[in-house]
Enzyme design. Sequence first.
Site, PDB file in Angstrom:
ATOM      1  N   CYS A   1      58.561  -3.857  61.821  1.00 47.99           N
ATOM      2  CA  CYS A   1      57.409  -3.904  62.733  1.00 47.99           C
ATOM      3  C   CYS A   1      56.071  -3.796  62.013  1.00 47.99           C
ATOM      4  CB  CYS A   1      57.504  -2.786  63.771  1.00 47.99           C
ATOM      5  SG  CYS A   1      58.852  -3.010  64.918  1.00 47.99           S
TER       6      CYS A   1
ATOM      7  N   HIS B   1      50.336  -0.262  66.707  1.00 51.77           N
ATOM      8  CA  HIS B   1      51.591  -0.928  67.052  1.00 51.77           C
ATOM      9  C   HIS B   1      52.086  -0.359  68.382  1.00 51.77           C
ATOM     10  CE1 HIS B   1      55.539  -2.546  66.981  1.00 51.77           C
ATOM     11  NE2 HIS B   1      56.144  -1.455  66.559  1.00 51.77           N
TER      12      HIS B   1
ATOM     13  N   ASN C   1      57.908  -3.188  73.071  1.00 45.90           N
ATOM     14  CA  ASN C   1      57.642  -3.276  71.637  1.00 45.90           C
ATOM     15  C   ASN C   1      58.021  -4.684  71.168  1.00 45.90           C
ATOM     16  OD1 ASN C   1      57.754  -3.158  68.850  1.00 45.90           O
ATOM     17  ND2 ASN C   1      58.869  -1.230  68.754  1.00 45.90           N
TER      18      ASN C   1
HETATM   19  N1  ACO Z   1      67.688   5.779  80.055  1.00 40.50           N
HETATM   20  C1  ACO Z   1      68.076   7.008  80.432  1.00 40.50           C
HETATM   21  N2  ACO Z   1      68.372   7.967  79.555  1.00 40.50           N
HETATM   22  C2  ACO Z   1      68.296   7.662  78.249  1.00 40.50           C
HETATM   23  C3  ACO Z   1      67.910   6.386  77.802  1.00 40.50           C
HETATM   24  C4  ACO Z   1      67.600   5.426  78.769  1.00 40.50           C
HETATM   25  N3  ACO Z   1      67.216   4.177  78.445  1.00 40.50           N
HETATM   26  N4  ACO Z   1      67.915   6.386  76.451  1.00 40.50           N
HETATM   27  C5  ACO Z   1      68.283   7.610  76.053  1.00 40.50           C
HETATM   28  N5  ACO Z   1      68.523   8.385  77.150  1.00 40.50           N
HETATM   29  C6  ACO Z   1      68.929   9.785  77.199  1.00 40.50           C
HETATM   30  C7  ACO Z   1      69.558  10.255  75.909  1.00 40.50           C
HETATM   31  O1  ACO Z   1      70.943   9.953  75.913  1.00 40.50           O
HETATM   32  C8  ACO Z   1      69.294  11.745  75.971  1.00 40.50           C
HETATM   33  O2  ACO Z   1      70.260  12.333  76.787  1.00 40.50           O
HETATM   34  P1  ACO Z   1      70.868  13.781  76.378  1.00 40.50           P
HETATM   35  O3  ACO Z   1      69.701  14.721  76.367  1.00 40.50           O
HETATM   36  O4  ACO Z   1      71.852  14.016  77.462  1.00 40.50           O
HETATM   37  O5  ACO Z   1      71.452  13.581  75.034  1.00 40.50           O
HETATM   38  C9  ACO Z   1      67.967  11.847  76.693  1.00 40.50           C
HETATM   39  O6  ACO Z   1      67.769  10.584  77.338  1.00 40.50           O
HETATM   40  C10 ACO Z   1      66.787  12.132  75.785  1.00 40.50           C
HETATM   41  O7  ACO Z   1      66.869  11.276  74.666  1.00 40.50           O
HETATM   42  P2  ACO Z   1      65.848  11.357  73.493  1.00 40.50           P
HETATM   43  O8  ACO Z   1      66.247  10.382  72.441  1.00 40.50           O
HETATM   44  O9  ACO Z   1      65.624  12.773  73.085  1.00 40.50           O
HETATM   45  O10 ACO Z   1      64.518  10.876  74.235  1.00 40.50           O
HETATM   46  P3  ACO Z   1      63.086  10.799  73.641  1.00 40.50           P
HETATM   47  O11 ACO Z   1      62.170  11.555  74.490  1.00 40.50           O
HETATM   48  O12 ACO Z   1      63.074  11.051  72.156  1.00 40.50           O
HETATM   49  O13 ACO Z   1      62.730   9.252  73.830  1.00 40.50           O
HETATM   50  C11 ACO Z   1      62.688   7.191  72.618  1.00 40.50           C
HETATM   51  C12 ACO Z   1      63.568   8.277  73.233  1.00 40.50           C
HETATM   52  C13 ACO Z   1      61.924   6.516  73.736  1.00 40.50           C
HETATM   53  C14 ACO Z   1      63.609   6.178  71.917  1.00 40.50           C
HETATM   54  C15 ACO Z   1      61.724   7.819  71.602  1.00 40.50           C
HETATM   55  O14 ACO Z   1      62.422   8.657  70.731  1.00 40.50           O
HETATM   56  C16 ACO Z   1      60.965   6.800  70.801  1.00 40.50           C
HETATM   57  O15 ACO Z   1      60.169   6.048  71.315  1.00 40.50           O
HETATM   58  N6  ACO Z   1      61.144   6.775  69.451  1.00 40.50           N
HETATM   59  C17 ACO Z   1      60.417   5.885  68.589  1.00 40.50           C
HETATM   60  C18 ACO Z   1      61.030   4.528  68.647  1.00 40.50           C
HETATM   61  C19 ACO Z   1      60.187   3.504  67.957  1.00 40.50           C
HETATM   62  O16 ACO Z   1      58.991   3.601  67.899  1.00 40.50           O
HETATM   63  N7  ACO Z   1      60.856   2.469  67.461  1.00 40.50           N
HETATM   64  C20 ACO Z   1      60.209   1.319  66.967  1.00 40.50           C
HETATM   65  C21 ACO Z   1      59.874   1.415  65.552  1.00 40.50           C
HETATM   66  S1  ACO Z   1      59.135  -0.071  65.035  1.00 40.50           S
HETATM   67  C22 ACO Z   1      60.293  -1.124  64.293  1.00 40.50           C
HETATM   68  O17 ACO Z   1      60.286  -1.291  63.107  1.00 40.50           O
HETATM   69  C23 ACO Z   1      61.321  -1.792  65.100  1.00 40.50           C
END
Ligand code: ACO
Length: 329
Positions: free
Chosen positions: A115, A256, A286
Amino acid sequence: MAPRIVKIAAVGTCVPERIVTNDELSLALDTSDEWIRARSGIRERRIAAADQATSDLGAGAAVRALSAAGVVPSQLDIIIVASLSPDMIFPPTASFISGAIGADGAAAFDLSAACTGFVYALSAGSAYVASGQADRVLVVGADVVSKMLDWEDRSTAVLFGDGAGAVLLEHAVEDEEGIIGFDLGNDPGGADLLSLPAGGSRLPASSETIAGRRHFIQMNGREVYKFAARIIVSSARKVLADHGLGIEDVDLFVPHQANIRIIESAAKKLGIPPERVFTNLERYGNTSCASIPICLDEAASAGKLQHGDLVLMVGFGAGLSWGSCLVRW
Ligand code: ACO
């Protein structure tokens, strides 16, 4: 020869027609509009058609950028494409875009930095123009991430969308506009936090890699989140300090578009007020390498970017990599 000043002469974008809402995703995945909006800020994303590849979107963005600048494809010296979802491993997607727009003869290559790719490609393209090795470079950030996603994995499937953005780089004649500088970096210790493991020389395609779902994006969301929230702040501060500028000088912050919580936390730490932060991820998700150029195009069209404005872009992604760029618009 002294380095030439390089400007972004024009921007163009192209996104697929199909809009997929969070509600539509929740029909097939154990997720909800409420969860996706609360955790990421995304409401909907564009998803490419079955026959639409990255170069198709990239070519659309390229044509719009060139037409905005009044430049014909034969005037291009180099086409650089940043993408994590190339049409094929080779030939480069840049070659397909070159063919689609009729830029025969221009050098064409891809740049892989996930990204962060768009900012890296902007840096490479601007170095070619600054040195005089090229007069016109087209930098395209394009991704059809939807074809790299495991649609059974709710933790990644809901976050991404497809799109492309292109910028034309030329040397500037006015002193007050142009690219000021970059901060680029990479932390290889985080390489396993975000990857598409199979299909390369480390793990070639086999029945095992297919059965193990290794041809899709895998991500440790929490760790990537922590990295992103930290690196946006430090990289933005560094590029500003390196050029004797401060946060108060920034007219538009274009980060980003991965997660609204990451953006808001970084903007708060940096002390950039919300009206100077550009976001559109609620409509696109994204879009990886396309996210920053799509923002630039929308900001310019919405009158949020005026001639002479100081723009701060910050990208981050797999690697784990980061890249910031300061531009006088
Ligand atoms: N719907 C419902 N529940 C979900 C979903 C979903 N789509 N996805 C995960 N959950 C659940 C998980 O299983 C977890 O359940 P648990 O507590 O029973 O284990 C709970 O939701 C919380 O999950 P977390 O991973 O702790 O949620 P978080 O608040 O961290 O948000 C997210 C997750 C949105 C992925 C966040 O961590 C994030 O945005 N991270 C950065 C990602 C990013 O920027 N990636 C791109 C990088 S750029 C590139 O190079 C591609």
